[in-house]
Motif scaffolding. Sequence first.
Motif, PDB file in Angstrom:
ATOM      1  N   UNK A 502       0.839  -1.214   0.000  1.00 12.03           N
ATOM      2  CA  UNK A 502       0.000   0.000   0.000  1.00 12.03           C
ATOM      3  C   UNK A 502       0.872   1.262   0.000  1.00 12.03           C
ATOM      4  N   UNK A 503       1.883   1.279   0.847  1.00  7.41           N
ATOM      5  CA  UNK A 503       2.759   2.459   0.915  1.00  7.41           C
ATOM      6  C   UNK A 503       3.493   2.661  -0.406  1.00  7.41           C
ATOM      7  N   UNK A 504       3.859   1.563  -1.035  1.00  8.70           N
ATOM      8  CA  UNK A 504       4.569   1.652  -2.304  1.00  8.70           C
ATOM      9  C   UNK A 504       3.690   2.289  -3.376  1.00  8.70           C
ATOM     10  N   UNK A 505       2.392   2.087  -3.234  1.00  4.13           N
ATOM     11  CA  UNK A 505       1.467   2.702  -4.205  1.00  4.13           C
ATOM     12  C   UNK A 505       1.140   4.150  -3.829  1.00  4.13           C
ATOM     13  N   UNK A 506       1.018   4.408  -2.517  1.00  4.22           N
ATOM     14  CA  UNK A 506       0.619   5.749  -2.073  1.00  4.22           C
ATOM     15  C   UNK A 506       1.756   6.768  -2.235  1.00  4.22           C
ATOM     16  N   UNK A 507       2.984   6.328  -1.970  1.00  8.16           N
ATOM     17  CA  UNK A 507       4.106   7.258  -1.917  1.00  8.16           C
ATOM     18  C   UNK A 507       4.993   7.070  -3.144  1.00  8.16           C
ATOM     19  N   UNK A 508       5.537   8.188  -3.621  1.00  7.07           N
ATOM     20  CA  UNK A 508       6.294   8.135  -4.874  1.00  7.07           C
ATOM     21  C   UNK A 508       7.756   7.739  -4.653  1.00  7.07           C
ATOM     22  N   UNK A 509       8.175   7.617  -3.407  1.00  3.58           N
ATOM     23  CA  UNK A 509       9.593   7.337  -3.122  1.00  3.58           C
ATOM     24  C   UNK A 509       9.881   5.841  -3.157  1.00  3.58           C
ATOM     25  N   UNK A 510      11.138   5.528  -3.088  1.00  2.00           N
ATOM     26  CA  UNK A 510      11.543   4.129  -2.888  1.00  2.00           C
ATOM     27  C   UNK A 510      11.372   3.856  -1.400  1.00  2.00           C
ATOM     28  N   UNK A 511      10.789   2.736  -1.040  1.00  2.00           N
ATOM     29  CA  UNK A 511      10.569   2.476   0.388  1.00  2.00           C
ATOM     30  C   UNK A 511      11.902   2.165   1.075  1.00  2.00           C
ATOM     31  N   UNK A 512      12.116   2.691   2.262  1.00  2.00           N
ATOM     32  CA  UNK A 512      13.391   2.451   2.943  1.00  2.00           C
ATOM     33  C   UNK A 512      13.459   1.039   3.532  1.00  2.00           C
ATOM     34  N   UNK A 513      14.698   0.606   3.757  1.00  2.00           N
ATOM     35  CA  UNK A 513      14.896  -0.708   4.398  1.00  2.00           C
ATOM     36  C   UNK A 513      14.619  -0.569   5.889  1.00  2.00           C
ATOM     37  N   UNK A 514      14.534  -1.707   6.568  1.00  2.00           N
ATOM     38  CA  UNK A 514      14.265  -1.658   8.013  1.00  2.00           C
ATOM     39  C   UNK A 514      15.347  -0.834   8.723  1.00  2.00           C
ATOM     40  N   UNK A 515      14.909   0.032   9.625  1.00  2.00           N
ATOM     41  CA  UNK A 515      15.848   0.861  10.373  1.00  2.00           C
ATOM     42  C   UNK A 515      16.254   2.130   9.656  1.00  2.00           C
ATOM     43  N   UNK A 516      15.634   2.391   8.497  1.00  2.00           N
ATOM     44  CA  UNK A 516      16.014   3.571   7.712  1.00  2.00           C
ATOM     45  C   UNK A 516      14.799   4.462   7.438  1.00  2.00           C
ATOM     46  N   UNK A 517      15.115   5.719   7.129  1.00  2.00           N
ATOM     47  CA  UNK A 517      14.060   6.676   6.778  1.00  2.00           C
ATOM     48  C   UNK A 517      14.322   7.233   5.378  1.00  2.00           C
ATOM     49  N   UNK A 518      13.292   7.826   4.814  1.00  2.00           N
ATOM     50  CA  UNK A 518      13.479   8.543   3.544  1.00  2.00           C
ATOM     51  C   UNK A 518      12.483   9.692   3.463  1.00  2.00           C
ATOM     52  N   UNK A 519      12.769  10.656   2.602  1.00  3.96           N
ATOM     53  CA  UNK A 519      11.757  11.682   2.339  1.00  3.96           C
ATOM     54  C   UNK A 519      10.789  11.123   1.308  1.00  3.96           C
ATOM     55  N   UNK A 520       9.519  11.347   1.538  1.00  2.00           N
ATOM     56  CA  UNK A 520       8.500  10.649   0.766  1.00  2.00           C
ATOM     57  C   UNK A 520       7.456  11.608   0.214  1.00  2.00           C
ATOM     58  N   UNK A 521       7.617  12.037  -1.052  1.00  2.00           N
ATOM     59  CA  UNK A 521       6.540  12.839  -1.653  1.00  2.00           C
ATOM     60  C   UNK A 521       5.332  11.945  -1.954  1.00  2.00           C
ATOM     61  N   UNK A 522       4.154  12.519  -1.843  1.00  2.00           N
ATOM     62  CA  UNK A 522       2.934  11.791  -2.203  1.00  2.00           C
ATOM     63  C   UNK A 522       2.241  12.602  -3.299  1.00  2.00           C
ATOM     64  N   UNK A 523       1.821  11.914  -4.354  1.00  2.00           N
ATOM     65  CA  UNK A 523       1.240  12.605  -5.508  1.00  2.00           C
ATOM     66  C   UNK A 523      -0.226  12.243  -5.698  1.00  2.00           C
ATOM     67  N   UNK A 524      -0.926  13.144  -6.413  1.00  2.00           N
ATOM     68  CA  UNK A 524      -2.299  12.845  -6.851  1.00  2.00           C
ATOM     69  C   UNK A 524      -2.212  12.244  -8.247  1.00  2.00           C
ATOM     70  N   UNK A 525      -3.370  11.837  -8.777  1.00  2.00           N
ATOM     71  CA  UNK A 525      -3.384  11.249 -10.117  1.00  2.00           C
ATOM     72  C   UNK A 525      -2.778  12.189 -11.149  1.00  2.00           C
ATOM     73  N   UNK A 526      -2.983  13.507 -10.955  1.00  2.00           N
ATOM     74  CA  UNK A 526      -2.462  14.453 -11.953  1.00  2.00           C
ATOM     75  C   UNK A 526      -0.973  14.739 -11.757  1.00  2.00           C
ATOM     76  N   UNK A 527      -0.340  13.983 -10.873  1.00  2.00           N
ATOM     77  CA  UNK A 527       1.102  14.116 -10.689  1.00  2.00           C
ATOM     78  C   UNK A 527       1.511  15.282  -9.818  1.00  2.00           C
ATOM     79  N   UNK A 528       0.552  15.993  -9.250  1.00  2.00           N
ATOM     80  CA  UNK A 528       0.905  17.113  -8.351  1.00  2.00           C
ATOM     81  C   UNK A 528       1.027  16.583  -6.930  1.00  2.00           C
ATOM     82  N   UNK A 529       1.692  17.389  -6.107  1.00  2.00           N
ATOM     83  CA  UNK A 529       1.958  16.954  -4.729  1.00  2.00           C
ATOM     84  C   UNK A 529       0.691  16.983  -3.892  1.00  2.00           C
ATOM     85  N   UNK A 530       0.496  15.935  -3.086  1.00  2.00           N
ATOM     86  CA  UNK A 530      -0.583  16.027  -2.097  1.00  2.00           C
ATOM     87  C   UNK A 530      -0.009  15.809  -0.695  1.00  2.00           C
ATOM     88  N   UNK A 531       1.293  15.567  -0.637  1.00  2.00           N
ATOM     89  CA  UNK A 531       1.916  15.454   0.685  1.00  2.00           C
ATOM     90  C   UNK A 531       3.415  15.335   0.546  1.00  2.00           C
TER      91      UNK A 531
END
Length: 808
Positions: A502-531
């Motif tokens: 689910x997260x892989x679909x919701x967020x446009x970033x590569x998911x981090x490995x266990x114990x790691x963080x990443x910055x995670x843009x979230x997009x709408x269908x039109x490719x604009x940012x929603x988070x």
Amino acid sequence: MKSHAQVVVIGGGVVGCSVLFHLARHGWTDVVLLERDELTSGSTWHAAGGMHTINGDPNVAKLQKYTISLYKEIEELSGQATGVHVTGGVLLAATEARMDWLRGVVAKGRYLGLDLEEISAKEAAELMPLLDPKQFVGAVRNSEDGHLDPSGVTHAYAKAARKLGAEVERFTKVEDIVRREDGLWRVITNKGEIVAEHVVNAGGLWAREVGRMVGLELPVLAMEHMYLITEDMPEVKAWNDRTGTEIIHAVDFDGELYLRQERGGMLMGTYEKANKPWSEFSTPWNFGHELLEPDIDRIAPSLEVGFRHFPAFQNTGIKQIINGPFTFAPDGNPLVGPVRGLPGFWSACGVMAGFSQGGGVGLALANWMIHGDPGADIWAMDISRYGDWASMRYTNAKVRENYSRRFSIRFPNEELPAGRGLKTTPIYDLLSAKGAQWGVAYGLEVPLWYAPEGVKDEFSWRRSTDFEHVANEVRMVREGVGLSEISSFAKYRVKGQGAEVWLDRMLACKLPKAGRMTLAPMLKEDGKLIGDFSLANLGNGEWFIAGSGIAEQYHMRWFEQHLPADGSVSLEAVGQKLTGLSIAGPKARELLSKVTHADVSADAFKFMDIRKLDIGMAPCLVGRVSYTGDLGYEIWIEPEYQRHVFQVLLDAGEEFSLGLFGSRALNALRLEKNYGSWAREYRPIYGPLEAGLDRFVAYAKDANFIGKAAALSERKDGGKLRLRAFVMDAVDADVIGDEPIWFKDEVRGWVTSGGYAHGAKVSIAMGYVPKEIAEETDGFEIELLGKRHSARMQAAPLFDANQGRMRG
Ligand SMILES: Cc1cc2nc3c(=O)[nH]c(=O)nc-3n(C[C@H](O)[C@H](O)[C@H](O)COP(=O)(O)OP(=O)(O)OC[C@H]3O[C@@H](n4cnc5c(N)ncnc54)[C@H](O)[C@@H]3O)c2cc1C
């Protein structure tokens, strides 16, 4: 009456009729509006009918401009006169501070395409003959102000909608609304039942009652509002005869008054300080075409100013005083959009300026229902800006404050007193004892800066009393270590068997490995940012997300709309069940190592690592990341441990001269790193490439994340805009947002935020410019308080450009 409809709109005021019209016009014609009486039977019929384009939020201003441009069109479509008169108007300033504010309005108008012009008080008197120029220091001319016939406009929307296939059922009262198992809504009326896919609450004065039918307590309150109409005035006749035109609109901000011609006399309305709510708890169903008892004593102080500023009023009689109620949300902007947790239930209420905003509200809502997106940046009127904390008493306090300040200046450093102290964290008193000056975000008290005894904010457009103290807080972070409270972030926990997919679909970033963080843009269908979030993989299928605190409800609505129905993902907005502290600065690691047994050395605890560790005796979740752009850590703690962790850090920090820093210092720190933030740089009208977040988008990942196709095409065609930072040649004031960016004598962009970067000792503005000029460094100017200041593009961050400090 039909038994099924795609949409039922409840309420035949100007807003409901506009929603109906826009739905039909955009192709949804199986739509019906239910009105318990005649159309206009709420606040609409007794409105003063004024319309104007200016609004504190530029995106709402755009929708107001759209609303005004619509009247001729609905008149033609419907054959119903709207009585629209675009007379133009003057916005008057009696003080220099107000004039500074008006200059900001003119500047904003430049990139919004509004026809505004600064003029002298004398020139204003030539346009509006009733004013005494000696009472004013200056003015702004606005060509788009005007007035209309409220009933005519409402009927024109309804008739135009009917012509397009929509239906209107008058004398049909909605008595209950019930959600069926299959998700459809039963709308139960005094004349039978309609089953609908969507229901729109445009109940105006009864919006709360309609909300209660589905278990919602909406943050709206009606206020009494008065305007007077004079007898015919010889001065008005003389002007009409001489010029062949009406007397134009006037808004007298310092008198808190608005005026316009009404037949042979004038209409004057006021937002009085001693205001009065109407029907605080529930609106009687038998209220209709009545007016409320006028109370001249309540408006007398404003009228006194009005009669001085417009002396001709002293010689005329008052023909009538209208007193009627209309509704407000706590901040005075409408409550629009899908309601979280109630799929298919929509809000179009709290519209306090129906004749300036009704068209824009209708358009945004229709777009949202039909296309899944409002089609414009409507954050300022999105119902999701409020959560459950916006209770009835909170709403009452804020609406009264907002009403009494309708025409007041709010300085950029001014915090408003009503509705405060509602949500506090466990260390509130400890921070207060250290001089915390409080602001508020999503109902929660947040420390802005720390003041020595006897010092507080002096409200100003210019740098103020906090300047040197915020500078000290910044220095402490950059030279040693500082501690700040970060509980106001929104925090979410995601787990369950389906969480990763689910997260892989919701967020446009590569998911981090266990114990790691990443910055995670979230997009709408039109490719604009929603988070934009930071996403942490805590291992064992547990994920932690931190994001903008003010957008918690907004993001939860989006998340929940996309949750799989099989229950394989569990999602929780943690709110203040998790509080936060952050330490940052070159000595942050040393400090952390003193308070924990865990190995936090540079190799063992790397930049963007996250882990559970004890601080003092308390279990914490610690991520090595900091919005200061420095070496730093975010520490998440259950509230019962927060005081303990705070004290442990303070005690251990003594040897490093640890001190506290607030959100103003944080703003200064992030600016010299060119970091943007949600609701300022990152908004749902910008693509990740435009916003400079493309480096966090995993365009090549297998998952078909939402907005992927559109993001790929943005990457290909380059989008339209670019976010850039500018160092500004400013002397005693800094930008706050929404100022125009000039390039070679033309307005080409706008500022999203800025301020003084105390570390780099420069004034910084961040903003968007067209990509064609985004690689230029010189030739820019930013308009601030009526003057253009030269600005130089600052591509590389002024602090730690090679990230050695942050990652080291
Ligand atoms: C004195 C005064 C002066 C004003 N001047 C201006 C001005 O100059 N310019 C401006 O832009 N605005 C002005 N306003 C504000 C303006 O009137 C409102 O913004 C506008 O009327 C809001 O319209 P609405 O459709 O949201 O609500 P309403 O007009 O209240 O309409 C709601 C409708 O819903 C119906 N309804 C509610 N519940 C049900 C139900 N259960 N079943 C069926 N029907 C239901 C009601 O009967 C009502 O007709 C003024 C207001 C007042 C009181």
